[in-house]
Design an enzyme around this catalytic site. Sequence first.
Site, PDB file in Angstrom:
ATOM      1  N   LYS A  15       2.853   0.003   8.846  1.00 59.60           N
ATOM      2  CA  LYS A  15       3.029  -1.240   9.693  1.00 59.60           C
ATOM      3  C   LYS A  15       4.315  -1.818  10.182  1.00 59.60           C
ATOM      4  O   LYS A  15       4.268  -2.476  11.152  1.00 59.60           O
ATOM      5  CB  LYS A  15       2.556  -2.414   8.536  1.00 59.60           C
ATOM      6  N   GLU A  71      -1.867  -5.990   2.146  1.00 59.87           N
ATOM      7  CA  GLU A  71      -0.969  -7.089   2.304  1.00 59.87           C
ATOM      8  C   GLU A  71      -1.224  -7.619   3.753  1.00 59.87           C
ATOM      9  O   GLU A  71      -0.930  -6.993   4.764  1.00 59.87           O
ATOM     10  CB  GLU A  71       0.619  -6.695   1.976  1.00 59.87           C
ATOM     11  N   ARG A  79      -2.475  10.207   1.198  1.00 60.93           N
ATOM     12  CA  ARG A  79      -2.356   9.122   2.361  1.00 60.93           C
ATOM     13  C   ARG A  79      -2.920   9.886   3.789  1.00 60.93           C
ATOM     14  O   ARG A  79      -2.775  11.043   3.762  1.00 60.93           O
ATOM     15  CB  ARG A  79      -0.842   8.854   2.882  1.00 60.93           C
TER      16      ARG A  79
HETATM   17  P1  ATP Z   1       2.140   0.660   5.355  1.00 55.46           P
HETATM   18  O1  ATP Z   1       2.645   1.724   4.598  1.00 55.46           O
HETATM   19  O2  ATP Z   1       1.587   0.921   6.904  1.00 55.46           O
HETATM   20  O3  ATP Z   1       3.121  -0.614   5.374  1.00 55.46           O
HETATM   21  P2  ATP Z   1       0.806  -0.388   3.208  1.00 55.46           P
HETATM   22  O4  ATP Z   1       0.708   0.849   2.036  1.00 55.46           O
HETATM   23  O5  ATP Z   1       2.193  -0.986   2.691  1.00 55.46           O
HETATM   24  O6  ATP Z   1       0.957   0.214   4.497  1.00 55.46           O
HETATM   25  P3  ATP Z   1      -0.716  -1.986   2.443  1.00 55.46           P
HETATM   26  O7  ATP Z   1      -1.539  -3.466   3.123  1.00 55.46           O
HETATM   27  O8  ATP Z   1      -0.434  -2.318   0.998  1.00 55.46           O
HETATM   28  O9  ATP Z   1      -0.190  -1.361   3.307  1.00 55.46           O
HETATM   29  O10 ATP Z   1      -2.273  -1.158   1.950  1.00 55.46           O
HETATM   30  C1  ATP Z   1      -3.501  -1.417   1.448  1.00 55.46           C
HETATM   31  C2  ATP Z   1      -4.063  -0.130   1.005  1.00 55.46           C
HETATM   32  O11 ATP Z   1      -4.211   0.821   2.105  1.00 55.46           O
HETATM   33  C3  ATP Z   1      -3.441   0.461  -0.104  1.00 55.46           C
HETATM   34  O12 ATP Z   1      -4.280   0.567  -1.272  1.00 55.46           O
HETATM   35  C4  ATP Z   1      -2.788   1.682   0.418  1.00 55.46           C
HETATM   36  O13 ATP Z   1      -2.761   2.729  -0.567  1.00 55.46           O
HETATM   37  C5  ATP Z   1      -3.576   2.038   1.683  1.00 55.46           C
HETATM   38  N1  ATP Z   1      -3.017   2.862   2.637  1.00 55.46           N
HETATM   39  C6  ATP Z   1      -2.073   2.447   3.345  1.00 55.46           C
HETATM   40  N2  ATP Z   1      -1.795   3.461   4.289  1.00 55.46           N
HETATM   41  C7  ATP Z   1      -2.520   4.316   4.048  1.00 55.46           C
HETATM   42  C8  ATP Z   1      -2.833   5.689   4.600  1.00 55.46           C
HETATM   43  N3  ATP Z   1      -1.905   6.058   5.399  1.00 55.46           N
HETATM   44  N4  ATP Z   1      -3.894   6.491   4.035  1.00 55.46           N
HETATM   45  C9  ATP Z   1      -4.629   6.165   3.147  1.00 55.46           C
HETATM   46  N5  ATP Z   1      -4.677   4.860   2.544  1.00 55.46           N
HETATM   47  C10 ATP Z   1      -3.346   3.988   2.865  1.00 55.46           C
HETATM   48 MG    MG Z   2       1.994  -1.659   0.558  1.00 52.50          MG
END
Ligand code: ATP
Ligand code: MG
Length: 544
Positions: A266, A28, A256
């Site tokens: 984020k 995102e 994760r």
């Molecule tokens: P955050 O929790 O930091 O806001 P998010 O999951 O909302 O991150 P996205 O932009 O939706 O951020 O994530 C894109 C991809 O990255 C998703 O497929 C998510 O599963 C993966 N991802 C996000 N954080 C992690 C993490 N800590 N370890 C592994 N993969 C991750």
């Molecule tokens: Mg997300």
Amino acid sequence: MNFIEEIVEKDLQEGKNDGRIQTRFPPEPNGYLHIGHVKAICMDFGIAEKYGGVCNLRFDDTNPAKEDTEYVDSITGDIAWLGFKWGHIYYASDYFQKLYDLALQFIREGKAYVDEQTAEQIAEQKGTPTEPGRPSPYRDRPIEENLRLFEAMQAGEIEEGKMVLRAKIDMANPNMHFRDPIMYRIITSYPHHRTGRKWNVYPMYDFAHGQSDYFEGVTHSICTLEFVVHRPLYDYFIDQFVPQGEYRPHQYEFNRLNITYTVMSKRKMLQLVKEGLVAGWDDPRMPTVCGLRRRGYTAEAIRAFIDKIGYTKVEGMIDVGLLEHTIREQLKEKAPRVCAILDPVRLVIENYPDGQKETITAENIDGKAELGTRPMPFSKELWIERHDFQEEGSKDFYRLSPNGREVRLKSAYIIQATRCDKDADGRITTVYANYDPLSKSGTEGGNRKTKATINWVDCNTALDAELRLYDRLFSVEDPSADPRDFRELLNPDSLHVVTAKVESALANVKKQDHFQFLKQGYFVVDDDSTPEHLIFNRTTSLKG
Ligand code: ATP
Ligand code: MG
């Protein structure tokens, strides 16, 4: 081989999807990428690379209130820097019309309704995992009315927050995500970074993600474990418009990445940036890709770290020491060694001729002649570290002290301290010594052993450099598990800035050049460094 690779190999053997492998990385664009994302990136791109498939980038841009092109640009830049190549760049917003049409189809089939309750009322009726939810009073609205209202929502006739479109599934389902999940919400107070003011309704993640995967032809939709509970809904929405037996994407989940002494969200990172608690997304203490890069981490080291930790189905916490170890192992092999004196005191070699100058030739990495040498100007007055001299040296102090003990100046001569000067406060201002002209390193006399070697920089030619000594951003191992606000857990000693005396050979460094400052740690030239104002960031100490 990790468990996802095993699944992919089995699918290939069974000839699923005609042997096609297609993945996607779906960020995102509401913040910068962090090292957690890199774990997902290495998986998504790694699978495509290894099995001759394609990995596309898809920006999950369904919430204009939080998204921006600044983030789109940083995300593509970071992925390229990491060394990955995507097939296409897609956006969930490419599918807004298709998704809207699909929502209308759901309404016509009696599978969706417009709810006029507040978010609080909807939440209050949801029930708990053990208690069924209660139906909304709007659940059985006539289809025609739902169509009219949903169209009014999109036409901008309904105020934000006044209505949502919900899927009509099952308010008693043990999986809470099936209790009439929201499909669409109204957002009118922000323009969308790509579609401007065209849309007033935006699809929720669950209604957008699986369908986007389907529209693109994704075969393996890989994400993190928190989405396991969403998977039945992912499949449900696809089942509503794709006949059984036809191609459909499948979701798989891995653990994760969490790392000690930092946060991996984020939202929290944005807060640190906005509140000025760090210098920006690329502050070298941040776990963002740009922060790590500025800290001196290489793409190679970050990928090697992800390789080491692997993929499982169990959530855990990785020791930040492993990340630090990985970059240290790499820099050990390639970072030239140089001298920086962080707490300088003047050393005068009394028996060295006044006005004489010479050039010492020092190896960039001891014992690795193939990595070259550099000239080190040498003269009667040198900077040494204050802690390398003790007036009253104890028995086990092997460095400089006026006790007759010999000490080698790194790559140069052996000296013996004689005395020191002090100011009115008793602080040492100058150390005096004599040198042995026949003890120069690289000559016959240079083989003579001493118990200690100290670093030095020639006073006449030394340059001033700003050294930013970074440490861990948080003072507790798991800030997310702490009941206190995460901002109260910041490490007050995460940055010390000192002005050091460095070798003149560093006059021409380039941004992102790596060095080991002897006995101090690994450093990288900061992005803001100039020849007039040298700045080095400490990547990591020499030992864990
Ligand atoms: P955050 O929790 O930091 O806001 P998010 O999951 O909302 O991150 P996205 O932009 O939706 O951020 O994530 C894109 C991809 O990255 C998703 O497929 C998510 O599963 C993966 N991802 C996000 N954080 C992690 C993490 N800590 N370890 C592994 N993969 C991750
Ligand atoms: Mg997300």
